[in-house]
Structure formats: structure tokens, C-alpha cells
Write an enzyme that holds these catalytic residues in place. Structure first.
Site, short mmCIF file in Angstrom:
data_model
loop_
_atom_site.label_atom_id
_atom_site.label_comp_id
_atom_site.label_asym_id
_atom_site.label_seq_id
_atom_site.Cartn_x
_atom_site.Cartn_y
_atom_site.Cartn_z
N HIS A 77 39.16 59.59 47.16
CA HIS A 77 38.74 58.74 47.82
C HIS A 77 37.22 58.41 47.84
CE1 HIS A 77 37.83 62.52 50.53
NE2 HIS A 77 36.52 61.84 50.46
N ASP A 116 37.94 61.58 55.68
CA ASP A 116 36.70 61.11 54.99
C ASP A 116 37.12 59.83 54.31
OD1 ASP A 116 33.97 60.76 54.63
OD2 ASP A 116 34.06 61.80 52.68
N ASP A 121 34.83 67.45 48.36
CA ASP A 121 35.01 65.96 47.60
C ASP A 121 35.34 66.43 46.09
OD1 ASP A 121 34.67 63.96 49.55
OD2 ASP A 121 32.34 64.19 49.26
N HIS A 135 35.08 70.71 53.50
CA HIS A 135 35.36 69.52 53.03
C HIS A 135 34.90 69.52 51.44
CE1 HIS A 135 36.86 65.30 52.46
NE2 HIS A 135 35.70 64.86 52.34
#
Length: 1093
Positions: free
Chosen positions: A585, A374, A264, A262
Site C-alpha cells: 500500500h 493503513d 511498511d 506496523h
């Protein structure tokens, strides 16, 4: 001879732990033998790269730079700087036949280059410190040269005294290790076996037979092992193998393991660093795929893959190779992993449209599952948006973060507000960054995944995402080895390396009929402050969404009306991608560092600047070269454009040139010198000297300035120490603090405002969360309410009608912060508007505005993407209590039978409702991760709209109060919220006298159905029109167009603009040469391609 010893569980466990510890007894334990030989590198040289921001520094340029000698122990910086190193290695001849690694520790992230290509990322936080030079050193190949790109940041940026703290911009990073070493693979394998047995002994239920078997086995291994005698290692392996070869039963739970990193797209680091994180993470993944043929990896976010394609083409080619083998697996289908609540409905569809186009073009097929692990909550309209875009599967895990209530399912059918369903799965390990261990302190790992699984009996399958995440890095060799050893061991869930498609397909085929259903939104009981933090970002997001909507509408009309018109196919996708990128996000929610918002606002500025230029060009083509004669020079008209699917009668403002060189004169009653073009006489000049008119304009169309004259005026007068503002629909009583004390609909004595507490009351709260500063508003903040009552300037009159009356006042929040507000009531307007300016310089405090009403209801209603949702306004259950702050878009509403009150807004998303009070969150002031978050002057508007079934007679422009039409639907709350967000656009332009004075290019037969989008198809010259049902009921609707080309066919399409099959009968789509008619269900989204244009 010693007899068997009764083992003490705790001491035996600690003995095994210390035997492989990297901290304790490393001079005599197994871990200390992992690198039996070490040597210095031959030479180490360095070049400090300049700060190029978003420009990727190509390796070809790097190697041409002048490198100078450096030593281990030196420091490099500052934060966000880049340093390059050339490492020359001459491996000792004595190491021939050994596995040899280069070891590097700069206390930061880094990327190894070999022969000019990125080979593997390095990371100090995750002990990824080795780069293998040779699995078996050859005598004639002992010299190596590698380049290392060092990033002066850690995996999670460079927080000053804390991970989420604002970054320390002057941090220095120490190069503590640069050496070559022999790596003993036998020792490594034994460490993994001891670790597995230790963890099973520790985490299987205490007293279980299998747990004690593991305990005695690991103890026997340690007894048999002489760390100084490698000949004993085989005996240790034989002991462990006897235990590990004992298999599971057929009924055991199956864990579908898949690697994941993951990353970001921005968070505690800027976008530019994410581009490098992708290369560091995925190069590690490719190296693992070379070594472990069963290893699979899932990768989301088209934007990140597109960056890699542009910046690291060699690595991109390797990824494409493994993607073709089905092992590097694109997932998600979206451009980025966007926020799940704040983006508008059309933006959500564009995430899929642009994302799936990328995946199909680059990897040969679109994604099958929506991947959003997330994000801080999930809109109740997402299931239909997914289905509209061809996706029927959904994966997340974020609801495991709930503070109050445990979500009751892990695998279930998620049904949205429209009734559409998707198969949803929450990996029961409650993390997207598992480590492949039986159990880790503070994390629910593999064993508990099956124990924690809430759908036992209904399904015996779960997904397991492993790999370091958030800052990327991904799976490690340790993780893959652990999972390989746990494939089929008695006492643990069965583990298989798998793919998302294999997992979801198995659930659909074997368990689909057994699963439970969850209806509505997936509310995260945390991070509800993200609806408000970084208010300007949210304002710009909505403005840009509206602007791109307008650009597409105008250019579609121009394209149809004018053969020579060039549709901005090249510019629009670029602008959409910038907007979608900023909807990531951790960006749109306001939870990133300040550097990210500098980039984000540059993106918004580019969208606004280029978007308005493109819009202006398109509209010039529409009014000058469409189905009309070329305009004659010198004939200037003032044209008003309506970009919405509703007919509108509103007051507009046209700026006038002030006399002389100074500012416009005041007061409002004095006329200013007007511009020389012929223009209708102003019906009013406002306090700034600008002309006001009331105009009537059709949907998706334009009109010459032709003022409506038969409309009842607005007026204001002072009465009993308050100001009474009136028009034909409303009467509002305003006190000296700008509060609405009374509010009535015309012809009614029902006060919309609570009899004890006034509306438009600003209130302050202490806003100190437990940890997640920018993210969380805690429930206890509600106990700290303080009304803002310190008046700087009392309410006074600005405009006195007849088209607009307005008041102004100012309040002091603190010595640093203040509120300036204008309260506006226009003739014929069903709402009272509040134009607000807040100078905001607070520390962990929150500003809200509240509206106590006279409404008695058990639910409040909130606008969301393509519809609305009802939520309790009471605190009956723990689920109700946890939703003390919720997300809504353009409006919120409290209604009882026959009467209601709505609050409209132009850029706010945080709302709450308790009993009869509607509150809207305006501003927060967190200090981490951005210490300057929201510290500026903010401007925004909101409106108060009581409703009891007001209906306008379109012929007399008069209104009647109809108490039996009291719902928010009948009062067109949704329409008026759209109008607040999309003011009528006015432009003075040369045009021919034969230009029709008004045109409505597209119109709807009912406001129940919103024509949300008008655009050209990405694949051909067809026109895509997207509708949604806004009221929550089935109806039949007709769209009519006045465009000069005829509709020859109308085809139902999905969000990817592909023809839908099998749904035509449900919609009952028919068409004529200038209209289409269809049936639409509650909150349904329908897209139609019009052919013939």
C-alpha cells in the site's frame, strides 16, 4: 506543623511532569537516578560492510572480517550503508547483584547479536537504547561480547529536511553513546507510577473527583520521595498502590490490548531494509515475551515473515515457539498489506491464497481476520473477496484520517456491493501505534478510546493496538508496564491483554445483533492522489495482472490437452509473489522513495520477461502438441489468440518486414515487401507500413488469420475545418486541437458531447497539497483549471481506411512537456480510441482529460474489482463533496435512460464526475518522497464510447441502434473495456495443416457473467474456473468447454480452492461432460473446480 495545602492543579501537574522529565532537572529528579552508575566499554571495534543490496549478510561471514578500533563520537555513513561493531565489556565487580545494561546510541537503527544470534533491535528515535546484559550480575560472569549491526538510516529513512522528503544520500550518523550502566528497577517502576497518576490527573475531566484524587496522590508521592535515599522508594510505592488498587465497576468499557508493529514493506526505505526492520522489531517482541507471559503480539504480512524465515532462522524458530503458545499471532491472511483500491480482483484473491497458504503451512492454521490498518480506502467488493477467501472479520483505522466527515461507527457490519457482510472494527484510538498511555499530545489514547467510541450502547468492547509502527520497532517495555498497571483502575477503561480472535469472538457472541450496517465502499477522504502518482507503476501492474492471467489460461489448456505438458507450478507462484509484493500500500499507490521504484520496476521486468517466455512455451504446446497431429515443417500460420471470455470481432495489426534496411515506408497506401510465409492479403497497410486485418475470434481461443470481409469500412474526411471520422456505429467530429466537438451513434442525431464544451479536452491543475505530496489531491485544485490549447501541430490524417482511420496532433503543456496523440476509429468498433504519449516534466501540476457529455444523470458508474459501483456526480452533501476524486478501474460511465457515455482506459485509476462531465486523471508531478516521480515519457490509451443499445447481428456483421437497450450493461461496456486492455495476440508459428482453423476452449452463454480466471488447482490436477456477475443482476449462466477431456464432476470451491459446504443449493450447480451451469447473484464471485481433466 504545616496544615494541608490547597493544591493548584497546573503547578502540581507540572511538578509531577518535571519530576520524571528526561530534559529538565535531571540532576535532582527521579529520572536522573535511573542509571546511578556508568562505565566505558572495554573495547570497541568496527567493520564497514559492502553494499550487497538484497543479499543478507550472514553473521558467520561478519565475524571473519577485520575489525579496527573506533571511538564514541565518530561518524558513520553514508545513508543506507551498514556498519558492524564488536563491543567487549568488562563490568566492574562493584556492580555484582545489579541489573546491568549496555547503552548504545548511533542516531539510527541497529541490531544486537549475542553468540551469533539476533537478540534485540535498537532505535534512537524511540529511545530504545538499552540492551540488558544481566538482570542480576554474577561475580563469575562479568565479561560480555556483543556485535551490533548499525543501519545508516533512521526509523523513517533519511529524509532531507523532513520525514517524507527524498532521502539525503550522504547523511552521516554519530555514535554518541556506547557504555554500560546499572539500571535501577525500583526507580523505573516509580517513574511508571508517577507517569500514570500524572496522566490521569491531567486527562480525566477537569473537576472530576477521581482526577483530583490522582493529583493529590502523585503530589504525596513526590513529597515522600528523596531521590538520593532509595529507602524512601517503598513509601512512595505504597502511596500509589492505595490509589491504583481501587477497581472498576462491572459496566466499564473493556479495551482488548494487543501488541503490534506496523512495518511498511517499503516506503521511505527500500525492500532490503524492511527485511532487517523485521528482525529488529520482532527480536524486541520476543524479549518482551520472555519477560511478560501475558503479553500478546499481532503480526501481519506473510512476505515479511517469509523474509525473516530465510534471513534470520534462529529468530524465526523463537517466533514459531511463541506462535504455538498463541502469543505471537499471525493476522491478516494476505501476502502483504496491499492497496485496497487499485489491485485487480484476482490479485486480491491471490493475496489471500498465497498468504493463507503460508500461514497454514508455517503456523498450522489460516488467519481469521483481514488486517489492513493503513491502506488508502477500501473497495466495495472487499467484503465478498474476504468471504470468498474464508475470512469474515476486518480491522482497519485509516478512515479516522478523513478530512471532512467523521465515519459514524467503530464496530459495525460492512456490506459490499454483492450483499456479503463482514464484521468490521476500527480501533477507537484511531491509531495502530498506540503507546499505552492515558493520553499523549496530538494522539487519541487510551482514555479517549472509550469516550471516542461511536457504538456505545451497542457494544462495550474495543481493540487497542500498541507499539511503534510504520517503520516497525513495535511494543516497548514502557508500554507493557503502563498497560499492566491499567488493567483495572477506577476511572479508566478496563484493559486486558488479548488476541484478535478473543476480541472479535466476544463482539460476535454478545453484540452482533446490535450493530449497525455500512453498505458500499469505505472511502478515505485523503490520499486520493495515489490513484494517479507513479503512473508507470500502475501501468505495469495492470499489464502484469493481465499477463499472469494469460499464462495460467494457456498452460491450463496445454496441461489438459497434452499429458506430457509441465505446468509451471514453480515459476508462477514466484511471479505472482513479485506482483503482490509490488501491490503493497505504499508501492503501487506511488508514495515511496525513488529507490523503491527502481526495485519495483526490476520486479515488473522479471515478471514480463519470464511471463512472456512461459506464455510462449505454453502456447506452442497448445497449437503443436495438443489434440492434433505434430505440425509439418515449413507450414507457417499466423495465429491469433483471444485471452478473454468474450467473442471478438476486431482489427489487428501484423508487423511486416520493411524493404531494404531502412524503416517501413510511408504513406499508408504504399505496400511493403511482406514476409515470405503464405498469408492472407492485407486489407489495409497503416501509416507505419504494417498490415491490418479484421478478424473474428471466439472466446478463450485462437484462430488462423482469416479476415472478415463483410464489414462496413471506416472513413475520414475533412469538413468545415474539422475531420469527420465514421464507421458503421459512430461518427466523430474532431477539431484542429484534437478535441471531439460532436459524436453521434449511427442512425441518431443525439450528440453525445455537450453542445458548448468539446470532449477530449486536456486540462492542467495546480497540485499543491497541504503536506502529503505524493498522496493528496486537495479540493482546491479544482479552482485552478487551465485548458491545454497551445498547438504544436494541428490535427492531420494518418490512416484513411478502410479498416482503420486515424488522426494525429501535438499540444504543448509547457516548455518541458508536450502531448502527442493519435485518434483511432476502427471498422466495427463501438468506441473512439486515443493513443497518447506525454512527455512530462512538471512541478506539482496535474494533467487530466475531460469529456463533457449531453447526459443528464445523478450518478456516475465506475468499474471496480469484480463489478461496478455508483457514486454521486453532484455535491449535495459533505460526503458527496469529499469524493471529488475517486478510484475506478477499466471504465467510468454516465448514463440516463436509453443513452450513455463511457470512458475506457488501459492503465488509469483516478476519476471524477461532476454534473455531465467525466474526467480522468492522467499524471501528477509531486516531489516528495520521490523528487523524480513520473518525470518521463508516458504512453497510454483510453477510449470514448457512447451507447444507446447497439447490438450486432453475428451473421451479417451489421449493427442496429436500439434505443430501448441503452444501459451500459446492454451495450457491453465492460466487455469492450476488457478488450481495450487485452489486445488480440498474434504469432507466426509452424503448425500442422490438420490443426483446426479456430477453436474456442471456453465459452460463456452470456456476457453478463465473466469467466475471469482459468488455472490449475494448487493441490491437485483439478481446473479452477472463477466467474463473476458483471451487470448487477441475478442470472443463470452456462460455461462450455471444447477440451478433449470430459468433466466428471464440478465442485464449488472458495478462493483458497477448498470445497464449500452449504452453498451448493444457492448456486444450483450442474454439469455435463463439457459444460457447467449455475445461478449467480448480483456481483457474486463463484469458483468451481472441474474434475476429470
Amino acid at each position: 506543623m504545616e496544615q494541608g495545602v490547597l493544591k493548584h492543579r497546573r503547578t502540581t501537574l507540572e511538578r509531577a511532569e518535571k519530576f520524571i522529565s528526561t530534559i529538565y532537572f535531571t540532576d535532582v529528579n527521579l529520572q536522573g537516578k535511573l542509571y546511578p552508575k556508568k562505565a566505558d566499554v572495554k573495547s570497541l571495534t568496527h567493520w564497514a560492510a559492502p553494499n550487497l543490496k538484497d543479499e543478507h549478510l550472514r553473521f558467520e561471514k561478519v565475524v571473519k572480517q577485520k575489525f579496527t578500533p573506533v571511538k564514541v563520537g565518530q561518524q558513520f555513513g553514508p545513508t543506507w550503508a551498514t556498519h558492524w561493531f564488536r563491543v567487549d565489556v568488562e563490568v566492574p565487580v562493584e556492580w555484582v547483584g545489579s541489573e546491568v545494561h549496555l547503552r548504545w546510541n548511533s542516531g539510527s537503527e541497529a541490531l544486537v547479536y549475542v553468540e551469533g544470534k539476533p537478540r534485540q533491535g535498537l532505535c534512537s528515535e524511540y529511545d530504545r537504547l538499552d540492551y540488558p546484559l544481566s538482570e542480576s550480575l554474577q561475580a563469575d560472569n562479568r565479561s560480555f561480547t556483543v556485535y551490533i549491526e548499525m543501519a545508516c538510516n533512521g526509523m523513517f529513512g533519511a529524509g532531507d529536511n523532513g520525514m517524507i522528503a527524498p532521502p539525503d544520500l550522504n547523511r552521516q550518523f554519530t555514535l554518541s553513546c556506547c557504555e554500560v550502566a546499572v539500571f535501577d528497577r525500583r526507580v523505573y517502576n516509580l517513574i511508571r507510577e508517577v507517569e500514570l497518576l500524572h496522566d490521569m490527573a491531567k486527562h480525566l475531566p477537569e473537576g472530576s473527583e477521581r482526577g483530583y484524587q490522582a493529583l493529590y496522590t502523585v503530589n504525596a508521592m513526590i513529597n515522600a520521595c528523596d531521590v538520593n535515599d532509595p529507602t524512601t522508594f517503598q513509601k512512595c510505592h505504597e502511596i500509589s498502590s492505595k490509589f491504583l488498587q481501587q477497581k472498576n465497576g462491572d459496566s466499564q468499557h473493556t479495551t482488548y490490548a494487543m501488541g503490534h508493529a506496523h512495518i511498511d514493506t517499503a516506503w521511505l526505505w527500500p525492500y532490503s531494509e524492511t527485511r532487517r526492520k523485521c528482525a529488529r522489531s520482532w527480536s524486541c517482541t520476543i524479549r518482551l515475551m520472555e519477560k511478560y507471559p501475558e503479553f500478546t503480539f499481532t503480526c501481519s504480512q506473510a512476505q515479511q515473515l517469509d523474509w525473516l524465515r530465510r534471513d534470520y532462522y534462529d529468530l524465526w524458530c523463537e517466533i514459531k515457539k511463541y506462535a504455538k503458545e498463541g502469543r505471537f499471532i499471525p493476522v491478516g491472511g494476505t501476502w502483504v498489506e496491499m492497496d485496497g483500491l487499485i489491485p485487480g480482483g484476482e490479485a486480491c484473491i491471490r493475496q489471500f491464497l498465497l498468504g493463507q497458504n503460508f500461514f497454514a503451512q508455517e503456523f498450522g492454521a489460516p488467519c481469521k481476520e483481514f488486517w489492513l490498518p493503513d491502506t488508502f480506502g477500501y473497495s466495495g467488493q472487499l467484503p465478498q473477496i474476504m468471504r470468498h477467501c474464508g475470512i469474515s472479520r476486518f480491522l482497519t483505522q485509516k478512515l479516522s484520517w478523513n478530512l471532512v466527515n467523521k465515519f459514524p461507527h467503530h464496530t459495525f457490519w460492512w456490506e459490499g456491493i454483492s450483499g456479503h457482510r463482514v464484521l468490521a472494527h476500527f480501533p477507537p484510538g484511531n491509531d495502530y501505534g498506540m503507546k499505552g498511555k492515558v493520553e499523549e499530545v496530538g494522539l487519541i489514547m487510551l482514555l479517549r478510546s472509550s469516550q471516542n467510541f461511536k457504538d456505545k450502547g451497542r457494544s462495550d468492547k474495543s481493540a487497542f493496538l500498541f507499539g511503534f509502527g510504520d517503520g516497525g520497532n513495535g511494543p516497548s517495555e514502557d508500554m507493557v508496564e503502563r498497560l499492566n498497571k491499567m488493567k483495572d483502575i477506577d476511572g479508566l477503561p478496563r484493559v486486558k491483554m488479548s488476541t484478535p480472535d478473543e476480541f472479535f469472538s466476544a463482539v460476535e457472541e454478545e453484540d452482533g445483533g446490535n450493530l449497525c450496517r455500512w453498505t458500499g465502499e469505505l472511502y478515505l477522504e485523503m490520499h486520493n492522489g495515489t490513484y494517479t502518482t507513479h503512473a508507470r507503476v500502475k501501468k505495469m501492474n495492470r499489464l502484469c495482472e493481465m499477463l499472469l492471467h494469460d499464462v495460467e489460461f494457456v498452460h491450463t489448456v496445454a496441461f489438459i490437452e497434452l499429458i506430457a505438458h509441465v505446468y509451471p507450478y514453480g515459476q508462477l507462484p514466484k511471479l505472482w509473489k513479485l506482483l503482490l509484493l509490488n501491490q503493497f500500500h505504499d508501492v503501487l499507490p506511488g508514495s515511496s522513495i525513488g529507490m523503491v521504484y527502481k526495485d519495483a520496476h526490476e520486479h515488473y521486468e522479471e515478471i514480463m520477461t519470464q511471463g512472456n517466455e512461459i506464455l510462449a512455451k505454453g502456447f506452442r504446446d497448445v497449437v503443436r502438441k495438443g489434440n492434433f497431429l505434430f505440425p509439418k515443417p515449413g507450414q507457417t500460420k499466423c495465429i491469433i489468440r483471444n485471452n478473454l471470455s468474450f467473442d471478438r470481432t476486431e482489427v489487428i495489426v501484423i508487423e511486416t518486414e520493411p524493404s531494404g534496411s531502412g524503416p517501413a515506408k510511408k504513406p499508408a497506401k504504399k505496400r511493403q515487401k511482406r514476409s515470405p510465409q503464405k498469408q492472407a492479403k492485407a486489407q489495409q497497410y497503416n501509416s507505419e507500413g504494417h498490415a491490418l486485418y479484421c478478424v473474428n475470434i471466439g472466446s478463450y481461443g485462437y484462430s488462423f488469420l482469416d479476415p472478415v470481409t463483410s464489414i462496413q469500412p471506416a472513413e475520414v474526411q475533412e469538413q468545415d475545418g474539422m475531420y469527420v471520422m465514421k464507421n458503421s456505429l459512430l461518427e466523430a467530429h474532431i477539431d484542429q486541437q484534437g478535441r471531439v466537438v460532436h459524436m453521434y451513434l449511427a442512425g441518431s442525431d443525439r450528440d453525445a458531447v455537450d453542445k458548448e464544451y468539446p470532449a477530449n479536452q486536456f486540462v492542467m491543475y495546480d497540485d499543491i497539497p497541504l503536506y502529503w505530496d505524493a498522496w493528496d489531491v486537495m479540493d482546491y485544485h479544482m479552482e485552478t483549471r487551465k485548458a491545454v490549447t497551445d498547438v504544436i501541430s494541428e490535427t492531420e490524417v494518418l490512416d484513411q481506411g478502410p479498416l482503420r482511420v486515424s488522426l494525429k496532433f501535438s499540444l504543448r503543456i509547457s516548455d518541458k512537456s508536450r502531448i502527442n496523440q493519435q485518434i483511432i476509429l476502427d471498422a466495427g468498433s463501438p468506441f473512439l480510441r486515443f493513443n497518447t504519449e506525454v512527455e512530462w516534466y512538471e512541478n506539482r501540476r496535474m494533467l487530466k482529460v475531460e469529456f463533457p457529455t449531453s447526459v443528464h444523470a445523478r450518478e456516475a458508474t465506475y468499474d471496480i474489482q469484480f463489478g461496478h459501483i455508483r457514486r454521486p456526480n453532484h455535491r449535495n452533501t459533505s460526503w458527496d463533496t469529499a469524493r471529488f476524486e475517486v478510484c475506478g478501474h477499466k471504465w467510468s460511465d454516465l448514463s440516463e435512460h436509453g443513452f450513455g457515455v463511457a470512458v475506457l482506459n488501459d492503465c488509469k485509476y483516478g476519476h471524477s464526475a461532476l454534473d455531465n462531465v467525466l474526467r480522468m486523471s492522467l499524471l501528477r508531478s509531486p516531489k516528495a518522497p520521490d523528487r523524480m516521480a513520473d518525470m518521463e515519457t508516458h504512453t497510454f490509451s483510453y477510449a470514448l464510447m457512447p451507447h444507446a443499445g447497439i447490438r450486432m447481428d453475428p451473421h451479417t456483421l451489421t449493427y442496429a441502434l436500439m434505443h430501448h437497450f441503452g444501459t451500459l450493461q446492454e451495450a457491453d461496456v465492460n466487455k469492450h473495456a476488457y478488450c481495450l486492455n487485452s489486445p488480440l495476440y498474434t504469432v507466426k508459428i509452424e503448425c500442422d495443416l490438420d490443426l483446426p482453423p479456430s477453436t474456442s476452449f471456453f465459452s460463456m452463454s452470456t456476457t453478463q457473467v465473466v469467466l475471469e480466471t482459468i488455472k490449475l488447482s494448487q493441490a491437485d490436477r483439478g481446473v479452477i474456473v472463477r466467474f463473476y456477475e458483471a451487470h448487477g443482476g441475478t442470472c443463470r449462466a452456462t460455461m462450455t468447454t471444447s477440451l478433449r477431456r470430459q468433466i466428471t464432476n464440478a465442485v464449488l470451491v472458495d478462493g483458497l480452492e477448498l470445497k464449500l459446504k452449504g452453498e451448493e443449493d444457492q448456486v444450483d450447480l450442474t454439469h455435463t461432460e463439457n459444460s457447467i451451469t449455475f445461478t449467480i447473484k448480483p456481483f457474486q464471485i463463484i469458483a468451481v473446480k472441474l474434475i476429470g481433466f
